[in-house]
Design an enzyme around this catalytic site. Structure first.
Site, PDB file in Angstrom:
ATOM      1  N   ASN A   8       0.036 -17.489  18.949  1.00 29.91           N
ATOM      2  CA  ASN A   8       0.190 -18.531  18.115  1.00 29.91           C
ATOM      3  C   ASN A   8       1.366 -18.798  17.615  1.00 29.91           C
ATOM      4  O   ASN A   8       2.591 -18.000  17.519  1.00 29.91           O
ATOM      5  CB  ASN A   8       0.145 -17.642  16.366  1.00 29.91           C
ATOM      6  CG  ASN A   8      -0.431 -18.383  15.745  1.00 29.91           C
ATOM      7  OD1 ASN A   8       0.686 -19.828  15.474  1.00 29.91           O
ATOM      8  ND2 ASN A   8       0.015 -18.128  14.216  1.00 29.91           N
ATOM      9  N   TRP A   9       1.966 -19.795  17.988  1.00 30.42           N
ATOM     10  CA  TRP A   9       3.690 -20.521  18.095  1.00 30.42           C
ATOM     11  C   TRP A   9       4.073 -20.714  17.639  1.00 30.42           C
ATOM     12  O   TRP A   9       5.017 -21.074  16.984  1.00 30.42           O
ATOM     13  CB  TRP A   9       3.473 -21.241  19.707  1.00 30.42           C
ATOM     14  CG  TRP A   9       3.795 -20.513  20.871  1.00 30.42           C
ATOM     15  CD1 TRP A   9       3.792 -19.319  20.730  1.00 30.42           C
ATOM     16  CD2 TRP A   9       3.800 -22.144  22.131  1.00 30.42           C
ATOM     17  NE1 TRP A   9       3.805 -19.566  22.721  1.00 30.42           N
ATOM     18  CE2 TRP A   9       4.295 -20.908  22.794  1.00 30.42           C
ATOM     19  CE3 TRP A   9       3.812 -22.902  21.840  1.00 30.42           C
ATOM     20  CZ2 TRP A   9       3.965 -21.856  24.587  1.00 30.42           C
ATOM     21  CZ3 TRP A   9       4.259 -23.553  23.325  1.00 30.42           C
ATOM     22  CH2 TRP A   9       4.678 -23.109  24.923  1.00 30.42           C
ATOM     23  N   LYS A  10       2.899 -21.074  15.691  1.00 31.17           N
ATOM     24  CA  LYS A  10       3.220 -21.072  14.592  1.00 31.17           C
ATOM     25  C   LYS A  10       4.302 -22.432  14.651  1.00 31.17           C
ATOM     26  O   LYS A  10       4.247 -22.976  15.480  1.00 31.17           O
ATOM     27  CB  LYS A  10       4.362 -19.994  13.862  1.00 31.17           C
ATOM     28  CG  LYS A  10       3.275 -19.210  13.499  1.00 31.17           C
ATOM     29  CD  LYS A  10       4.480 -17.831  12.744  1.00 31.17           C
ATOM     30  CE  LYS A  10       3.075 -16.721  13.052  1.00 31.17           C
ATOM     31  NZ  LYS A  10       3.723 -15.401  12.260  1.00 31.17           N
ATOM     32  N   HIS A  93      -5.702 -18.144   8.492  1.00 26.42           N
ATOM     33  CA  HIS A  93      -3.635 -17.398   8.763  1.00 26.42           C
ATOM     34  C   HIS A  93      -3.269 -17.267   7.343  1.00 26.42           C
ATOM     35  O   HIS A  93      -3.303 -17.787   6.543  1.00 26.42           O
ATOM     36  CB  HIS A  93      -3.396 -18.187   9.854  1.00 26.42           C
ATOM     37  CG  HIS A  93      -2.159 -17.512  10.348  1.00 26.42           C
ATOM     38  ND1 HIS A  93      -0.898 -17.534   9.449  1.00 26.42           N
ATOM     39  CD2 HIS A  93      -2.262 -16.914  11.572  1.00 26.42           C
ATOM     40  CE1 HIS A  93      -0.530 -16.101  10.532  1.00 26.42           C
ATOM     41  NE2 HIS A  93      -0.925 -15.817  11.548  1.00 26.42           N
ATOM     42  N   GLU A  95      -0.695 -17.197   6.415  1.00 29.78           N
ATOM     43  CA  GLU A  95       0.662 -18.083   5.719  1.00 29.78           C
ATOM     44  C   GLU A  95       0.005 -19.136   5.276  1.00 29.78           C
ATOM     45  O   GLU A  95       0.916 -19.731   4.837  1.00 29.78           O
ATOM     46  CB  GLU A  95       1.319 -18.341   7.251  1.00 29.78           C
ATOM     47  CG  GLU A  95       2.206 -17.107   7.794  1.00 29.78           C
ATOM     48  CD  GLU A  95       2.306 -17.210   9.316  1.00 29.78           C
ATOM     49  OE1 GLU A  95       2.477 -17.722   9.731  1.00 29.78           O
ATOM     50  OE2 GLU A  95       2.948 -15.534   9.463  1.00 29.78           O
ATOM     51  N   GLU A 160      -6.055  -9.509  10.732  1.00 32.67           N
ATOM     52  CA  GLU A 160      -4.572  -8.971  10.924  1.00 32.67           C
ATOM     53  C   GLU A 160      -4.323  -8.512   9.336  1.00 32.67           C
ATOM     54  O   GLU A 160      -3.786  -9.719   8.067  1.00 32.67           O
ATOM     55  CB  GLU A 160      -4.178 -10.693  10.651  1.00 32.67           C
ATOM     56  CG  GLU A 160      -4.204 -11.489  12.334  1.00 32.67           C
ATOM     57  CD  GLU A 160      -3.230 -11.844  12.424  1.00 32.67           C
ATOM     58  OE1 GLU A 160      -2.571 -12.463  13.277  1.00 32.67           O
ATOM     59  OE2 GLU A 160      -3.301 -13.553  11.841  1.00 32.67           O
ATOM     60  N   GLY A 166       4.642  -9.832  11.654  1.00 35.31           N
ATOM     61  CA  GLY A 166       5.773 -10.541  11.057  1.00 35.31           C
ATOM     62  C   GLY A 166       7.058  -9.235  11.261  1.00 35.31           C
ATOM     63  O   GLY A 166       8.728  -9.399  11.439  1.00 35.31           O
ATOM     64  N   SER A 198       2.042  -7.698  14.629  1.00 35.40           N
ATOM     65  CA  SER A 198       3.671  -6.690  15.768  1.00 35.40           C
ATOM     66  C   SER A 198       3.356  -6.394  16.562  1.00 35.40           C
ATOM     67  O   SER A 198       3.346  -5.725  16.945  1.00 35.40           O
ATOM     68  CB  SER A 198       4.020  -5.936  14.438  1.00 35.40           C
ATOM     69  OG  SER A 198       4.522  -6.609  13.587  1.00 35.40           O
ATOM     70  N   GLY A 219       2.071 -13.219  16.927  1.00 36.44           N
ATOM     71  CA  GLY A 219       2.851 -14.355  17.223  1.00 36.44           C
ATOM     72  C   GLY A 219       4.650 -14.370  17.445  1.00 36.44           C
ATOM     73  O   GLY A 219       4.273 -15.024  18.754  1.00 36.44           O
ATOM     74  N   GLY A 220       5.391 -13.940  17.434  1.00 36.73           N
ATOM     75  CA  GLY A 220       6.635 -13.608  17.848  1.00 36.73           C
ATOM     76  C   GLY A 220       6.455 -13.313  18.943  1.00 36.73           C
ATOM     77  O   GLY A 220       7.760 -13.815  20.102  1.00 36.73           O
TER      78      GLY A 220
HETATM   79  C1  PEP Z   1       0.765 -14.202  13.203  1.00 36.84           C
HETATM   80  O1  PEP Z   1       1.482 -14.839  13.506  1.00 36.84           O
HETATM   81  O2  PEP Z   1      -0.690 -14.153  13.411  1.00 36.84           O
HETATM   82  C2  PEP Z   1       0.830 -12.773  13.875  1.00 36.84           C
HETATM   83  C3  PEP Z   1       0.190 -11.558  14.445  1.00 36.84           C
HETATM   84  O3  PEP Z   1       2.363 -12.478  14.217  1.00 36.84           O
HETATM   85  P1  PEP Z   1       3.816 -11.301  14.473  1.00 36.84           P
HETATM   86  O4  PEP Z   1       3.334 -11.163  16.180  1.00 36.84           O
HETATM   87  O5  PEP Z   1       4.832 -11.851  14.994  1.00 36.84           O
HETATM   88  O6  PEP Z   1       3.173  -9.841  13.690  1.00 36.84           O
END
Ligand code: PEP
Length: 239
Positions: A8-10, A93, A95, A160, A166, A198, A219-220
Site C-alpha cells: 500500500n503506497w498510500k 483502511h 486511515e 491491521e 506505521g 509494521s 505500507g512503509g
Molecule cells: C498500512 O498502512 O496498511 C500499513 C500496514 O502500514 P505500515 O506497514 O507502514 O505499518
C-alpha cells in the site's frame, strides 16, 4: 492457498514509480516467488500506467466509491478501477475509517468491487485502547460482520491493528495467531487473511509463518523494491 504480499503506497510516489514493478521483477524474478502473489496499490493517478507495465505483479487501488458513476467530485468507482486494468482494491483502511468511513460504506464499496470483478481487501483492526480493554476480538468480529459483502467469497481480509500501523509496534506472534484463528472461524476457508502493521524484512518471516496468516499488507516497507522483495522472499522461506 497462495500467499498475497500487498503493498500500500498510500500517497507516495510520482510518475517515475510506474517502473517499480520492473525493478521488483529484476530483484526477485517470478521463478523465485512460487506460490506468492505480489500486489502493488499505487495512488489512483498511476493505476493505468502501472497495469500496462505490470511485470508479473498485480495492481490495485487504495479505495473506490460504492456507486458506478455520479456527482461525486474527486471519487473513482470500482468500475473505473477495473477499466484501468487493476485486479484488487483496498477498502476500509483505518486511515479512511478515521476520516469517517463507516462499516456500511466499506461493505457497499466491497460489494461494488465484487460486482465489477475486483477483489476487495477489507481492512479491520482494533485501536490500542480496545486491545488494552480486552475487546480486540469482539471489535474485529463486529467490523467483519458489518463490512463484508453478503454471499461474496472472492474477498481478502486484512487484520491491521491500528496501533501497529506505521509505528514500528507489532503484536506478539501469539496475539497475531489467535486473532487470525478468530478471523478464520468467521470468514471460513478459502478467504486469504493478511496481517498488516509494521511488517518489515526483519520480522516478515516470523509473522508469515503463523497459521492462518496468508500474506501481508505493507505500507512503509513497500516503498523500496528491495525491501518488498525481502519480505516476499520471507514467504518462500517460511512455506
Ligand atoms: C498500512 O498502512 O496498511 C500499513 C500496514 O502500514 P505500515 O506497514 O507502514 O505499518
Amino acid at each position: 492457498m497462495r500467499t498475497l504480499i500487498a503493498a500500500n503506497w498510500k500517497m507516495h510516489g510520482n510518475s517515475s514509480w510506474v517502473d517499480k514493478p520492473a525493478e521488483f521483477g529484476s530483484i526477485l524474478p517470478q521463478s523465485k516467488r512460487e506460490g506468492v502473489d505480489v500486489l502493488i496499490c499505487p495512488p489512483a493517478l498511476f493505476l493505468a500506467a502501472m497495469t500496462a507495465n505490470t511485470q508479473g505483479v498485480f495492481i490495485g487501488a487504495q479505495n473506490c466509491h460504492h456507486e458506478d458513476k455520479g456527482a461525486h467530485t474527486g471519487e473513482i468507482s470500482a468500475e473505473m478501477v477495473k477499466d484501468a486494468g487493476a485486479d484488487y482494491v483496498i477498502v476500509g483502511h483505518s486511515e479512511r475509517r478515521e476520516g469517517g468511513e463507516t462499516n456500511r460504506a466499506v461493505q457497499a464499496k466491497a460489494a461494488s468491487a465484487c460486482r465489477h470483478g475486483l477483489t476487495p481487501i477489507i481492512c479491520v483492526g482494533e485501536s490500542l485502547s480496545q486491545r488494552e480493554a480486552g475487546e480486540a476480538e469482539a471489535v474485529v468480529a463486529a467490523q467483519l460482520a458489518a463490512s463484508m459483502p453478503e454471499g461474496e467469497t472472492s474477498i481478502v481480509v486484512a487484520y491491521e491493528p491500528i496501533w501497529a500501523i506505521g509505528t514500528g509496534k507489532v503484536p506478539t506472534i501469539e496475539d497475531i495467531g489467535s486473532m487470525h484463528n478468530h478471523i478464520r472461524k468467521i470468514v471460513g476457508k478459502g478467504v486469504r487473511i493478511l496481517y498488516g502493521g509494521s511488517v518489515k524484512p526483519g520480522n516478515a518471516r516470523e509473522i508469515l509463518a503463523v497459521e492462518n496468516v496468508n500474506g501481508a499488507l505493507i505500507g512503509g516497507a513497500s516503498l523500496e523494491m528491495d525491501s518488498l522483495a525481502k519480505i516476499t522472499q520471507a514467504v518462500a522461506v517460511s512455506s
